[in-house]
Design a protein around this motif. Structure first.
Motif, PDB file in Angstrom:
ATOM      1  N   GLU A  57      40.580  30.489  16.964  1.00  0.00           N
ATOM      2  CA  GLU A  57      41.641  31.686  16.839  1.00  0.00           C
ATOM      3  C   GLU A  57      41.361  32.266  15.478  1.00  0.00           C
ATOM      4  OE1 GLU A  57      45.342  29.809  17.289  1.00  0.00           O
ATOM      5  OE2 GLU A  57      45.061  29.095  19.164  1.00  0.00           O
ATOM      6  N   ALA A  60      39.120  35.327  15.868  1.00  0.00           N
ATOM      7  CA  ALA A  60      39.906  36.033  16.371  1.00  0.00           C
ATOM      8  C   ALA A  60      40.680  36.983  15.439  1.00  0.00           C
ATOM      9  CB  ALA A  60      40.562  35.565  17.892  1.00  0.00           C
ATOM     10  N   ALA A  61      41.299  36.047  14.772  1.00  0.00           N
ATOM     11  CA  ALA A  61      42.392  36.747  13.666  1.00  0.00           C
ATOM     12  C   ALA A  61      41.681  37.554  12.685  1.00  0.00           C
ATOM     13  CB  ALA A  61      43.154  35.736  13.216  1.00  0.00           C
ATOM     14  N   GLN A  63      38.626  38.985  13.423  1.00  0.00           N
ATOM     15  CA  GLN A  63      38.073  40.196  13.964  1.00  0.00           C
ATOM     16  C   GLN A  63      39.217  41.193  14.114  1.00  0.00           C
ATOM     17  OE1 GLN A  63      36.485  38.856  17.651  1.00  0.00           O
ATOM     18  NE2 GLN A  63      34.396  38.977  16.828  1.00  0.00           N
ATOM     19  N   ALA A  64      40.500  40.804  14.340  1.00  0.00           N
ATOM     20  CA  ALA A  64      41.467  41.604  14.645  1.00  0.00           C
ATOM     21  C   ALA A  64      42.169  42.247  13.152  1.00  0.00           C
ATOM     22  CB  ALA A  64      42.759  40.983  15.164  1.00  0.00           C
ATOM     23  N   LYS A  65      41.446  41.640  11.847  1.00  0.00           N
ATOM     24  CA  LYS A  65      41.929  41.992  10.630  1.00  0.00           C
ATOM     25  C   LYS A  65      43.256  41.469  10.378  1.00  0.00           C
ATOM     26  CE  LYS A  65      38.394  45.745  10.108  1.00  0.00           C
ATOM     27  NZ  LYS A  65      38.310  46.887   9.907  1.00  0.00           N
ATOM     28  N   ASP A  66      43.715  40.249  10.692  1.00  0.00           N
ATOM     29  CA  ASP A  66      45.049  39.821  10.642  1.00  0.00           C
ATOM     30  C   ASP A  66      44.832  38.694   9.560  1.00  0.00           C
ATOM     31  OD1 ASP A  66      47.550  38.782  10.791  1.00  0.00           O
ATOM     32  OD2 ASP A  66      47.592  38.580  12.958  1.00  0.00           O
TER      33      ASP A  66
END
Length: 435
Positions: A57, A60-61, A63-66
């Motif tokens: 995760e 993924a975070a 990559q999502a720039k979160d």
């Protein structure tokens, strides 16, 4: 050693078997330990799964720039890593607690074993031979041996303390002759393979045959004298019987069923601390710290084990029959049988000096109890590997056989007639007299 899965599925049967030995119910406590073990394992697995998932995760975070979520997940993973040693320690402790409890539980007696509290409730099943009628008062073995000048307890005490003996001359040769006779009989006529095993073994071997951990105080331990710290932390044990090394030869193996039964015999010195024998048999050779014994061990299948038990006992009986020593066979009751045994026959030889029968051999079938402790299995023709069944028996105790020969073959003048079957081993001696 019991399988906790079997106990969970058969708690009443397990407790009933304990009751036959005079022991309290234990299934509830063991299942509680197993629940704790399962819970500890589940917590560790859950933490591992969450760590793996959180790590994915994080990617993924990012990559999502979160960034905020990525940092929170990193903190969560760091927390799991911080808690990991405690979770592993909790799992080890829970597994160890259950394993320790299981390792200290005795085997379940077979249904054919009579119930009873102690040796007074053992059941005689056979009596062979008639005790000799003497026209003089028979002496005990130590009186005869010392009278011949060939049995020295004082000299042994100077060397080693109580419960040792020095046999000399023809008496020493008679003891050797007994061992040779027994080994020849078991290998040539009974089909056992002779083995010359180590007398020093490690913890795992003693655990495998169930001398450890419960009977630690009955054993002699030694450490290597090389100044090696690793050796000092892992002592050797002097074998209490050749059952230990012989049975453990099957440990950690998967044996082809076609090779079973494995039948082994060994003549070895045995060493026992006799921690619980204070005040018992303090005179003579009946109860020694060091003694010689010819052992019989069989490794077989569940289907063959009971028949093998009868066969093994008959092999030990043949020794006494050929020596023409009167004996009786008893089946031990539930309160007198050994820790690892499912069923035990004792052979008790007649000692005229004492005027009673004394144990000279115990032959036991252990089922898969020892095999589970040492992971000894066999591969059937069809199907998955199964645990072997193990058996052991004295074939027989050489020191006690010497006692029996001395007392049963004594003459009025204190000399000892040599049994006919032993004379080929005695260099032509047929009567032992004072040297």
């Amino acid at each position: 050693m019991y399988d906790i899965k079997w106990i969970r599925e058969n708690p009443e049967t397990f407790d009933k078997a304990r009751a036959r030995r005079g022991l309290e119910p234990l299934s509830a406590g063991l299942l509680a330990l197993d629940d704790a073990r399962r819970a500890a394992i589940a917590r560790l697995q859950a933490a591992q799964e969450r760590r793996n998932a959180a790590s994915k995760e994080i990617g993924a975070a990012m990559q999502a720039k979160d960034a905020a979520r990525a940092e929170a997940l990193k903190a969560e993973v760091a927390g799991i890593k911080e808690d990991w040693p405690q979770l592993e320690a909790a799992e080890r402790e829970a597994v160890g607690a259950l394993d320790k409890a299981l390792s200290e539980i005795p085997n379940a007696p077979l249904e054919s074993v009579p119930e009873g509290k102690d040796e007074n409730e053992n059941v005689e099943v056979l009596r062979w031979g008639e005790p000799r009628q003497f026209d003089f008062t028979p002496k005990e073995h130590f009186e005869l041996g010392e009278g011949l000048g060939l049995m020295d307890f004082e000299g042994a005490a100077k060397l080693s303390g109580a419960r040792f003996v020095v046999n000399k001359g023809k008496l020493a040769r008679l003891e050797r002759a007994l061992a040779q006779f027994m080994l020849n009989l078991h290998t040539d006529e009974h089909g056992y393979q002779e083995v010359n095993p180590p007398l020093l073994v490690r913890d795992a071997a003693m655990f495998g045959t169930a001398q450890l951990p419960k009977f630690r105080e009955d054993q002699f331990s030694v450490t290597a004298g090389r100044g090696d710290a690793a050796q000092e932390q892992a002592p050797f044990w002097l074998i209490p019987t050749a059952e230990v090394p012989l049975t453990n030869l099957a440990g950690g193996q998967i044996i082809d069923e076609a090779l079973l039964p494995l039948r082994m015999t060994a003549g070895t010195y045995c060493f026992r601390a006799e921690a619980g024998a204070a005040g018992r048999d303090t005179r003579g050779m009946i109860r020694q710290h060091q003694f010689f014994k010819v052992e019989l061990v069989s490794v077989t299948t569940a289907e063959q084990s009971l028949e093998e038990h009868e066969r093994m006992t008959q092999c030990a009986e043949k020794v006494l029959q050929l020596l023409e020593l009167p004996y009786r066979k008893v089946v031990l009751c539930t309160g007198d049988m050994g820790f690892a045994s499912q069923k035990t026959y004792d052979l008790e030889v007649w000692l005229p000096g004492q005027g009673k029968y004394r144990e000279i051999s115990s032959c036991s079938v252990c089922g898969d109890f020892q095999a589970r402790r040492m992971n000894a299995r066999y591969r059937p023709k069809d199907g998955a590997p199964r645990f072997v069944h193990t058996l052991n028996g004295s074939g027989v105790a050489v020191g006690r056989a010497l006692i029996a020969v001395i007392e049963n073959y004594q003459q009025a003048d204190g000399s000892i007639e040599v049994p006919k079957v032993l004379r080929p081993f005695m260099g032509g001696t047929d009567i032992i007299t004072r040297e």
